[in-house]
Design a protein around this motif. Structure first.
Motif, PDB file in Angstrom:
ATOM      1  N   UNK A 287      15.327  22.172   6.923  1.00 27.29           N
ATOM      2  CA  UNK A 287      13.895  22.313   7.218  1.00 27.29           C
ATOM      3  C   UNK A 287      13.276  20.962   7.571  1.00 27.29           C
ATOM      4  N   UNK A 288      13.602  19.918   6.813  1.00 36.42           N
ATOM      5  CA  UNK A 288      13.046  18.587   7.070  1.00 36.42           C
ATOM      6  C   UNK A 288      13.507  18.045   8.411  1.00 36.42           C
ATOM      7  N   UNK A 289      14.785  18.271   8.751  1.00 38.89           N
ATOM      8  CA  UNK A 289      15.301  17.797  10.030  1.00 38.89           C
ATOM      9  C   UNK A 289      14.619  18.497  11.190  1.00 38.89           C
ATOM     10  N   UNK A 290      14.363  19.802  11.055  1.00 34.16           N
ATOM     11  CA  UNK A 290      13.715  20.544  12.137  1.00 34.16           C
ATOM     12  C   UNK A 290      12.249  20.140  12.303  1.00 34.16           C
ATOM     13  N   UNK A 291      11.598  19.761  11.213  1.00 32.05           N
ATOM     14  CA  UNK A 291      10.177  19.402  11.281  1.00 32.05           C
ATOM     15  C   UNK A 291       9.956  17.939  11.644  1.00 32.05           C
ATOM     16  N   UNK A 292      10.762  17.038  11.044  1.00 32.70           N
ATOM     17  CA  UNK A 292      10.481  15.609  11.162  1.00 32.70           C
ATOM     18  C   UNK A 292      11.637  14.798  11.736  1.00 32.70           C
ATOM     19  N   UNK A 293      12.692  15.477  12.216  1.00 28.92           N
ATOM     20  CA  UNK A 293      13.772  14.763  12.866  1.00 28.92           C
ATOM     21  C   UNK A 293      14.704  14.080  11.885  1.00 28.92           C
ATOM     22  N   UNK A 294      15.386  13.039  12.370  1.00 25.57           N
ATOM     23  CA  UNK A 294      16.389  12.344  11.577  1.00 25.57           C
ATOM     24  C   UNK A 294      15.787  11.703  10.328  1.00 25.57           C
ATOM     25  N   UNK A 295      14.581  11.143  10.451  1.00 25.51           N
ATOM     26  CA  UNK A 295      13.937  10.540   9.287  1.00 25.51           C
ATOM     27  C   UNK A 295      13.683  11.554   8.188  1.00 25.51           C
ATOM     28  N   UNK A 296      13.274  12.756   8.573  1.00 20.69           N
ATOM     29  CA  UNK A 296      13.070  13.806   7.581  1.00 20.69           C
ATOM     30  C   UNK A 296      14.353  14.183   6.879  1.00 20.69           C
ATOM     31  N   UNK A 297      15.460  14.222   7.626  1.00 23.60           N
ATOM     32  CA  UNK A 297      16.757  14.521   7.012  1.00 23.60           C
ATOM     33  C   UNK A 297      17.159  13.432   6.022  1.00 23.60           C
ATOM     34  N   UNK A 298      16.978  12.169   6.404  1.00 20.16           N
ATOM     35  CA  UNK A 298      17.398  11.051   5.551  1.00 20.16           C
ATOM     36  C   UNK A 298      16.656  11.071   4.212  1.00 20.16           C
ATOM     37  N   UNK A 299      15.350  11.329   4.255  1.00 15.75           N
ATOM     38  CA  UNK A 299      14.548  11.252   3.031  1.00 15.75           C
ATOM     39  C   UNK A 299      14.248  12.620   2.429  1.00 15.75           C
ATOM     40  N   UNK A 300      14.959  13.649   2.872  1.00 14.75           N
ATOM     41  CA  UNK A 300      14.679  14.992   2.372  1.00 14.75           C
ATOM     42  C   UNK A 300      14.951  15.126   0.876  1.00 14.75           C
TER      43      UNK A 300
END
Length: 359
Positions: free
Chosen positions: A309-322
């Motif tokens: 969900x974080x990667x789809x909403x906020x990209x790579x940064x969202x995935x890293x800090x999810x």
């Protein structure tokens, strides 16, 4: 008259609901618009929590004043980073450059091997995007892999994160006390408890990640070196760094190692698969049980769902800090909803004292 009162109350409820939905949508839009900056600030906060934890340990063990303890920690961290760059930097840079050259060749070699078999040709024929992928990867992997090298932009990020963390660790109350002023006086004590729980939960999560990343990065590099896999040092570093993102990071770390080994022989690629599997079995049975005595443990299904969900909403940064954002979300729900609204007793994530028997 009662009907008018009921209609008025219903209309008010609908308007309030619509207002909350609109506010949530505006908040999501702003989050997506400023995601990169907000995540960078969050990274600085995480580093500040990390520095604060080390500083508190130095104060307790060495009986130093806080400013002296923080100075000692910063000198040790910068000294260790400088020593690593001085001793291993040239080798790491050289291996990074080799990796940037080998990955496109490995992908082309993999596609050529697939074309030798009927099922491979059928696969490539039925998936045109896979057959064309090597052209885009050869065009893009050069810039992507160069992102590992030190650039002005990356240096700027590290400097920003370092100083935000340093200022937070130097005087946490200078930032916490003004933040509490936005709350009503009757809620400030509870607000301080929530901030303390957030810092404690994130601190223990960082402790667990640091232990896992360091130990598995070293073990992976040693195992690859012992089995004669090229670029063992940089592949071990990549494995350790990508473990900051649980589960998905472990899978992503194995891909460049498999591609590099495939250039040598299919047998070495098989050994790499065995090595990475064995390393993560070692993590599951030895590292994780040790770390989870103190560190924060999260359900795998929840983590993977939040990561996607974080990667789809906020990209790579969202995935890293999810994952750390998940820790924050769980603690807020536990304290502000489960405890305060529902009145239920629940052990807050990261609060290990809650699970200890009373003396």
């Amino acid at each position: 008259m009662p009907n008018e009162v009921m209609r008025s109350a219903t209309l008010r409820s609908v308007l309030i609901t619509l207002g909350l939905v609109a506010l949530a949508l505006v908040g999501l839009y702003l989050l997506r618009s400023f995601a990169a900056a907000l995540l960078l600030i969050f990274a600085g906060i995480l580093f500040g929590i990390f520095l604060n934890g080390l500083t508190n340990l130095a104060v307790a063990w060495l009986r130093l004043p806080r400013w002296a303890a923080l100075t000692l920690i910063c000198v040790l961290l910068l000294g260790a980073a400088g020593a690593f760059i001085w001793l291993a930097g040239p080798q790491v840079v050289g291996q990074m450059q080799q990796l940037a050259k080998q990955l496109p060749k490995s992908i082309s070699a993999l596609l050529d091997r697939l074309r030798r078999y009927d099922w491979g040709r059928a696969l490539l024929g039925n998936m045109p995007s896979l057959g064309k992928m090597h052209w885009s990867i050869e065009a893009l992997l050069g810039p992507v892999t160069q992102a590992f090298s030190i650039t002005i932009e990356i240096i700027g990020w590290f400097v920003f994160v370092f100083f935000v963390g340093l200022y937070l660790a130097a005087a946490p109350s200078d930032y916490l006390d003004p933040a509490l002023l936005v709350l009503a006086p009757t809620h400030r004590a509870r607000g301080r408890e929530v901030f303390h729980a957030l810092g404690q939960g994130l601190g223990w999560w960082l402790f667990g990640r640091a232990v896992t990343m360091t130990s598995l990065g070293i073990v992976t590099a040693l195992a690859l070196w012992l089995f004669g896999i090229p670029l063992a040092l940089v592949l071990g570093m990549i494995a350790g760094l990508l473990l900051f993102v649980p589960y998905i990071g472990a899978i992503a770390a194995a891909i460049p190692a498999l591609l590099v080994a495939l250039m040598e022989s299919p047998a070495k690629a098989l050994w790499v698969l065995v090595i990475y599997t064995a390393v993560h079995v070692f993590e599951g049975y030895f590292i994780t049980p040790f770390v989870q005595r103190r560190a924060v443990a999260l359900p795998p299904g929840l983590l993977l769902s939040v990561q996607i969900l974080s990667a789809s909403l906020f990209g790579l940064g969202g995935l890293v800090f999810s994952t750390p954002l998940t820790v924050v979300g769980i603690i807020l729900v536990q304290m502000l909803y489960v405890q305060d609204v529902l009145g239920e007793k629940v052990a807050v994530l990261g609060d290990h004292h809650a699970n200890e028997p009373a003396p």
